[in-house]
Design a protein around this motif. Sequence first.
Motif, PDB file in Angstrom:
ATOM      1  N   UNK A  73      26.878  29.215 -30.831  1.00 38.48           N
ATOM      2  CA  UNK A  73      26.687  29.569 -32.237  1.00 38.48           C
ATOM      3  C   UNK A  73      26.007  28.410 -32.948  1.00 38.48           C
ATOM      4  N   UNK A  74      24.777  28.618 -33.377  1.00 37.80           N
ATOM      5  CA  UNK A  74      24.011  27.559 -34.035  1.00 37.80           C
ATOM      6  C   UNK A  74      22.726  28.158 -34.587  1.00 37.80           C
ATOM      7  N   UNK A  75      21.982  27.361 -35.337  1.00 34.69           N
ATOM      8  CA  UNK A  75      20.618  27.723 -35.704  1.00 34.69           C
ATOM      9  C   UNK A  75      19.678  27.081 -34.698  1.00 34.69           C
ATOM     10  N   UNK A  76      18.685  27.838 -34.260  1.00 33.06           N
ATOM     11  CA  UNK A  76      17.682  27.306 -33.336  1.00 33.06           C
ATOM     12  C   UNK A  76      16.381  27.130 -34.102  1.00 33.06           C
ATOM     13  N   UNK A  77      15.875  25.906 -34.113  1.00 30.35           N
ATOM     14  CA  UNK A  77      14.603  25.605 -34.771  1.00 30.35           C
ATOM     15  C   UNK A  77      13.586  25.324 -33.671  1.00 30.35           C
ATOM     16  N   UNK A  78      12.651  26.252 -33.499  1.00 27.66           N
ATOM     17  CA  UNK A  78      11.652  26.187 -32.430  1.00 27.66           C
ATOM     18  C   UNK A  78      10.303  25.856 -33.065  1.00 27.66           C
ATOM     19  N   UNK A  79       9.816  24.655 -32.795  1.00 26.99           N
ATOM     20  CA  UNK A  79       8.568  24.201 -33.405  1.00 26.99           C
ATOM     21  C   UNK A  79       7.483  24.151 -32.340  1.00 26.99           C
ATOM     22  N   UNK A 117       6.860  27.089 -37.105  1.00 31.31           N
ATOM     23  CA  UNK A 117       8.270  26.807 -36.855  1.00 31.31           C
ATOM     24  C   UNK A 117       9.016  28.128 -36.997  1.00 31.31           C
ATOM     25  N   UNK A 118       9.704  28.535 -35.935  1.00 24.93           N
ATOM     26  CA  UNK A 118      10.487  29.771 -35.944  1.00 24.93           C
ATOM     27  C   UNK A 118      11.964  29.408 -35.944  1.00 24.93           C
ATOM     28  N   UNK A 178      14.093  22.770 -30.435  1.00 19.56           N
ATOM     29  CA  UNK A 178      13.340  23.009 -29.212  1.00 19.56           C
ATOM     30  C   UNK A 178      11.861  23.168 -29.548  1.00 19.56           C
ATOM     31  N   UNK A 179      11.038  23.219 -28.510  1.00 16.81           N
ATOM     32  CA  UNK A 179       9.598  23.360 -28.704  1.00 16.81           C
ATOM     33  C   UNK A 179       8.922  22.003 -28.728  1.00 16.81           C
ATOM     34  N   UNK A 180       7.679  21.974 -28.253  1.00 12.15           N
ATOM     35  CA  UNK A 180       6.943  20.713 -28.185  1.00 12.15           C
ATOM     36  C   UNK A 180       6.772  20.050 -29.530  1.00 12.15           C
ATOM     37  N   UNK A 181       6.730  20.847 -30.612  1.00 14.59           N
ATOM     38  CA  UNK A 181       6.529  20.291 -31.945  1.00 14.59           C
ATOM     39  C   UNK A 181       7.781  19.723 -32.582  1.00 14.59           C
ATOM     40  N   UNK A 182       8.914  19.762 -31.878  1.00 11.77           N
ATOM     41  CA  UNK A 182      10.164  19.279 -32.491  1.00 11.77           C
ATOM     42  C   UNK A 182      10.175  17.760 -32.668  1.00 11.77           C
ATOM     43  N   UNK A 183       9.152  17.085 -32.132  1.00  8.58           N
ATOM     44  CA  UNK A 183       9.024  15.640 -32.402  1.00  8.58           C
ATOM     45  C   UNK A 183       8.764  15.381 -33.885  1.00  8.58           C
ATOM     46  N   UNK A 184       8.408  16.431 -34.628  1.00  9.83           N
ATOM     47  CA  UNK A 184       8.102  16.267 -36.058  1.00  9.83           C
ATOM     48  C   UNK A 184       9.350  16.007 -36.892  1.00  9.83           C
ATOM     49  N   UNK A 242      13.728  20.336 -23.833  1.00  7.81           N
ATOM     50  CA  UNK A 242      13.614  21.043 -25.116  1.00  7.81           C
ATOM     51  C   UNK A 242      12.220  21.644 -25.313  1.00  7.81           C
ATOM     52  N   UNK A 243      11.193  20.970 -24.747  1.00  8.29           N
ATOM     53  CA  UNK A 243       9.828  21.433 -25.001  1.00  8.29           C
ATOM     54  C   UNK A 243       9.442  22.643 -24.168  1.00  8.29           C
TER      55      UNK A 243
END
Length: 528
Positions: A282-288, A293-294, A424-430, A447-448
Amino acid sequence: MSLTNTKMMSSEEIYRIGIDVGGTNTDAALLDSKLHTIHTVKVHTTRDVNEGIVESIRRLIEESGVNPAQVRYAMLGTTHCTNAIVERKHLGKVGLIRIGAPATTSVPPLADWDETLKAAVGQHAYIVHGGYEYDGRTIVALNEAEIIGCLEVMKGEVSAVAICGVFSPVNTSQEKRIEELAKQVLGEDMPITLSHEIGSIGLLERENAALLNGALLNVIAGVVKGFEEALHGFGIDAGVYICQNDGTLMRSEYALRYPILTIACGPTNSIRGAAHLSGLNNALVVDIGGTTTDIGVLSQGFPRQSSAAVEIGGVRTNFRMPDILSIGIGGGTIVRVDAAEDRVTVGPDSVGYELLKRGRIFGGDTLTATDVAVKLGRYTWEGAKTEELDEAICQRADAIMTQDIEDAIDRMKTSAEPVDVILVGGGSILVRDKLEGVAQIVRPAHYDAANAIGAALGEVSGETERIYSLDEMTYDQAMEDAKRNAIEQAVLAGAVRETVQIVLSEDIPIAYLPGNALLVKVKAAGRL
């Protein structure tokens, strides 16, 4: 990516490949039978997306050293169908029969479609007499001569047929009868989409979903064929599965009938991958990614489904979709500086797959979000040219991106309490290490490539749809029986019984039948 598991590959080991095609990158992951990630790769998505799929498989096999004969399962999450609708390309001509005269003639079919999409799908849309009341009572009986007349006009003009009736999810009889007539007139091989198998109660949105499904049949056929040929080209003889947007898999044969169910499977794969990699349910997933960003909600290990109508390519539909909020921030998002007004703006447009050519740290002329992250020390990119970047401008751009992401997270929360966020996602370095309204930020290993891992994890589903009489049993007994049947169907489809869980459950009272009738639909899913 580097090889992450250097143990000796057992000759008995069975592997699975997951591939997720995004707008910027195509990600691929290799998992073993215990669902450990063996290797991941990321290649740029090309104009011909099949090229990226072939290249990702080639690199995965070469770099991991796995024997292709040991890969038994291959899963694909693809944007092909979404792109076809958005770009109005490769869509098939579809004939529509709406069962709804005289009750629904005031709003014609395709009323909210733009001219380009109408032209792509065709003009064969007819309203015939029939339909049901909300309680399943017949409004008007079918006029079979009228229906056959419409079907005769479609001969040689359409490649698929969509059938949509008023309140057909409550009573499916008229849709099924017209399917029989269509097979008689147009041939047994004519693909037919019945709206009650895809959408829920609302007529126009369900009709749109059925039409789009019919229009995408050619697209998905090309996807499945291309994927199978790519696998065979590397000596892989695997069961082929396509990812659905509820987080489960469908066999390629099922996908050939219901391509609409692949829409938005990318964010869903990321959510499933994030749950697996982080161990959180149970969490929010931030996929960049590179472009957007989804943000999705992970509930009991599966994506939360949206209850609202969803627009696809400007068309309202009401089939099941993950509840996703997308904002225009990604690794390739363009940062602009207006020196005259001392103003910095971020996005929403992106350089996409041209990041390595156009980004400032790579010698290009466009300031991007990735340039900002590297300049601020969030990520080290070998050979990056950061000396000429203005740190003050990067700080201002970073503050804007952080505020936008925090606002989006707040919009997806169900309470004011801080929530766990999986990045997660390659853009999560932002993203910074701390965000307002967030209890903890989890950046799991791999994560990427969470989207490709989510695709590879994919679970097999089983469904049941039955009418129960509540005069003969209680509501709880009916629901329990339906759930038990759905679990058995999932097991028969190849799921491991211990892993099966219920992912969808709905019931509709049917007043037109005696015995206090209840229509129950249940979906269960478990690991291969």
